[in-house]
Design a protein around this motif. Structure first.
Motif, PDB file in Angstrom:
ATOM      1  N   PRO A 163     -16.677  35.222  61.623  1.00  0.00           N
ATOM      2  CA  PRO A 163     -15.638  34.359  61.498  1.00  0.00           C
ATOM      3  C   PRO A 163     -14.732  34.513  62.470  1.00  0.00           C
ATOM      4  CG  PRO A 163     -15.798  34.969  59.271  1.00  0.00           C
ATOM      5  CD  PRO A 163     -16.664  35.905  59.778  1.00  0.00           C
ATOM      6  N   SER A 164     -14.104  34.434  63.779  1.00  0.00           N
ATOM      7  CA  SER A 164     -12.963  34.983  64.574  1.00  0.00           C
ATOM      8  C   SER A 164     -11.447  34.273  63.926  1.00  0.00           C
ATOM      9  CB  SER A 164     -13.552  34.207  65.877  1.00  0.00           C
ATOM     10  OG  SER A 164     -13.435  32.698  65.611  1.00  0.00           O
ATOM     11  N   THR A 196      -7.842  34.895  55.608  1.00  0.00           N
ATOM     12  CA  THR A 196      -6.536  34.572  54.670  1.00  0.00           C
ATOM     13  C   THR A 196      -5.685  35.255  55.436  1.00  0.00           C
ATOM     14  OG1 THR A 196      -9.014  36.859  53.171  1.00  0.00           O
ATOM     15  CG2 THR A 196      -6.827  37.124  52.636  1.00  0.00           C
ATOM     16  N   ARG A 197      -5.614  35.897  56.380  1.00  0.00           N
ATOM     17  CA  ARG A 197      -4.371  36.252  56.757  1.00  0.00           C
ATOM     18  C   ARG A 197      -3.918  34.403  57.059  1.00  0.00           C
ATOM     19  NH1 ARG A 197       0.265  38.821  57.645  1.00  0.00           N
ATOM     20  NH2 ARG A 197       0.826  39.128  59.611  1.00  0.00           N
ATOM     21  N   VAL A 198      -4.531  33.664  57.388  1.00  0.00           N
ATOM     22  CA  VAL A 198      -3.116  31.983  57.705  1.00  0.00           C
ATOM     23  C   VAL A 198      -2.459  31.787  56.017  1.00  0.00           C
ATOM     24  CG1 VAL A 198      -3.859  30.232  57.940  1.00  0.00           C
ATOM     25  CG2 VAL A 198      -5.425  32.031  59.996  1.00  0.00           C
ATOM     26  N   LYS A 199      -3.647  31.506  55.535  1.00  0.00           N
ATOM     27  CA  LYS A 199      -3.230  31.577  54.065  1.00  0.00           C
ATOM     28  C   LYS A 199      -1.662  32.357  53.257  1.00  0.00           C
ATOM     29  CE  LYS A 199      -7.686  29.806  52.474  1.00  0.00           C
ATOM     30  NZ  LYS A 199      -8.567  30.568  51.925  1.00  0.00           N
ATOM     31  N   ALA A 200      -1.688  33.334  53.831  1.00  0.00           N
ATOM     32  CA  ALA A 200      -1.084  34.427  53.318  1.00  0.00           C
ATOM     33  C   ALA A 200       0.403  34.254  53.728  1.00  0.00           C
ATOM     34  CB  ALA A 200      -1.317  35.803  53.593  1.00  0.00           C
ATOM     35  N   GLY A 247       5.783  30.967  54.092  1.00  0.00           N
ATOM     36  CA  GLY A 247       6.691  29.470  54.638  1.00  0.00           C
ATOM     37  C   GLY A 247       6.326  30.326  55.579  1.00  0.00           C
ATOM     38  N   VAL A 248       5.458  30.565  56.792  1.00  0.00           N
ATOM     39  CA  VAL A 248       5.725  30.414  58.381  1.00  0.00           C
ATOM     40  C   VAL A 248       4.612  29.095  58.243  1.00  0.00           C
ATOM     41  CG1 VAL A 248       4.597  31.826  59.905  1.00  0.00           C
ATOM     42  CG2 VAL A 248       5.010  32.851  58.601  1.00  0.00           C
ATOM     43  N   GLY A 249       5.633  28.066  59.520  1.00  0.00           N
ATOM     44  CA  GLY A 249       5.074  27.141  59.900  1.00  0.00           C
ATOM     45  C   GLY A 249       3.251  27.651  60.960  1.00  0.00           C
ATOM     46  N   PRO A 250       2.516  26.023  60.180  1.00  0.00           N
ATOM     47  CA  PRO A 250       1.502  26.405  61.037  1.00  0.00           C
ATOM     48  C   PRO A 250       1.456  26.951  62.733  1.00  0.00           C
ATOM     49  CG  PRO A 250       1.379  24.376  59.511  1.00  0.00           C
ATOM     50  CD  PRO A 250       2.867  24.558  60.103  1.00  0.00           C
ATOM     51  N   ALA A 251       2.422  25.756  63.905  1.00  0.00           N
ATOM     52  CA  ALA A 251       2.438  26.376  64.630  1.00  0.00           C
ATOM     53  C   ALA A 251       2.734  27.670  65.159  1.00  0.00           C
ATOM     54  CB  ALA A 251       3.592  25.678  65.624  1.00  0.00           C
ATOM     55  N   GLU A 252       3.697  28.424  64.140  1.00  0.00           N
ATOM     56  CA  GLU A 252       4.170  30.108  63.863  1.00  0.00           C
ATOM     57  C   GLU A 252       2.472  30.830  63.971  1.00  0.00           C
ATOM     58  OE1 GLU A 252       5.755  33.314  65.179  1.00  0.00           O
ATOM     59  OE2 GLU A 252       6.310  31.322  65.777  1.00  0.00           O
ATOM     60  N   ILE A 253       2.372  30.584  63.150  1.00  0.00           N
ATOM     61  CA  ILE A 253       0.828  31.790  62.406  1.00  0.00           C
ATOM     62  C   ILE A 253      -0.797  30.903  63.575  1.00  0.00           C
ATOM     63  CG2 ILE A 253      -1.310  31.261  60.553  1.00  0.00           C
ATOM     64  CD1 ILE A 253       0.908  29.550  58.899  1.00  0.00           C
ATOM     65  N   GLY A 281      -5.669  28.366  67.932  1.00  0.00           N
ATOM     66  CA  GLY A 281      -5.535  26.810  68.207  1.00  0.00           C
ATOM     67  C   GLY A 281      -4.905  26.262  66.396  1.00  0.00           C
ATOM     68  N   ARG A 282      -3.606  25.965  66.882  1.00  0.00           N
ATOM     69  CA  ARG A 282      -3.379  24.914  66.046  1.00  0.00           C
ATOM     70  C   ARG A 282      -4.650  24.488  64.946  1.00  0.00           C
ATOM     71  NH1 ARG A 282       2.693  21.970  67.778  1.00  0.00           N
ATOM     72  NH2 ARG A 282       0.602  21.697  69.557  1.00  0.00           N
TER      73      ARG A 282
END
Length: 199
Positions: free
Chosen positions: A161-162, A166-170, A175-181, A188-189
């Motif tokens: 997987p690219s 796990t990092r996204v969920k962490a 408290g980081v927003g989807p756009a910032e993640i 991509g968002r």
């Protein structure tokens, strides 16, 4: 491509015995039939039926079907090699049985095969066995290659997987927003939302 298709006998009478009919086949559209057709003409074939179809099966091989149906007792069907007729010993045996039942001989220009003779029939049977044996060996080697590749972790395990889920969920848990993640991970968002939605 087809040369002079067989025609019905005059007044419904059977065709004279001893006619020579040729069959040529290649597997793909970009392959050329000319060499086979020239060899069949040189062998004295009065009619040549040609087609570009796979030899893996006899299904939908209309030119071959027409030729077998048209041939009469005493006639001979000629090919350059028996693999032009069939790639499996089962299909080849079925064709030979059909021809023998009709009293039609099978001959190859590049192999000592002539079912009108005992030696020719014997060679045909031996060649068919060896051809099937070679096909089975090729399949075994292919399977062994796949198994080795799996063992080494090469292909056949799927592309890693690219996106690091796990990092996204962490980051989201921090408290980081989807756009910032998406910005931090360079993805991509929509991918972020998809992963978070699945979670």
């Amino acid at each position: 491509m087809t040369y002079s298709a067989p025609s019905a006998a005059t007044n419904g009478a059977p065709a004279p015995a001893g006619h020579l009919y040729g069959y040529a086949r290649v597997s793909t559209k970009d392959q050329d039939l000319a060499i086979q057709e020239a060899a069949l003409r040189a062998a004295g074939c009065e009619v040549i039926r040609s087609e570009k179809k796979s030899g893996a099966t006899t299904a939908n091989r209309t030119e071959l079907e027409t030729l077998i149906e048209f041939a009469r007792k005493g006639d001979t069907i000629i090919v350059t090699r028996i693999d032009r007729l069939a790639r499996s010993i089962a299909d080849l045996a079925a064709i030979v049985r059909t021809l023998e039942a009709k009293g039609v001989a099978l001959r190859a220009t590049e192999q000592p095969i002539d079912t009108a003779t005992a030696a020719g029939r014997c060679f045909l049977q031996m060649l068919g066995v060896f051809a099937e044996f070679e096909t089975n060996l090729r399949r075994e080697r292919q399977f062994e290659g796949i198994e080795k590749a799996k063992a080494k972790g090469d292909v056949y395990k799927g592309r890693p997987p690219s996106i690091d889920a796990t990092r996204v969920k962490a980051l989201r848990a921090e408290g980081v927003g989807p756009a910032e993640i998406a910005r931090r991970l360079g993805i991509g968002r929509a991918s972020v939302y998809r992963l978070l939605g699945a979670a």
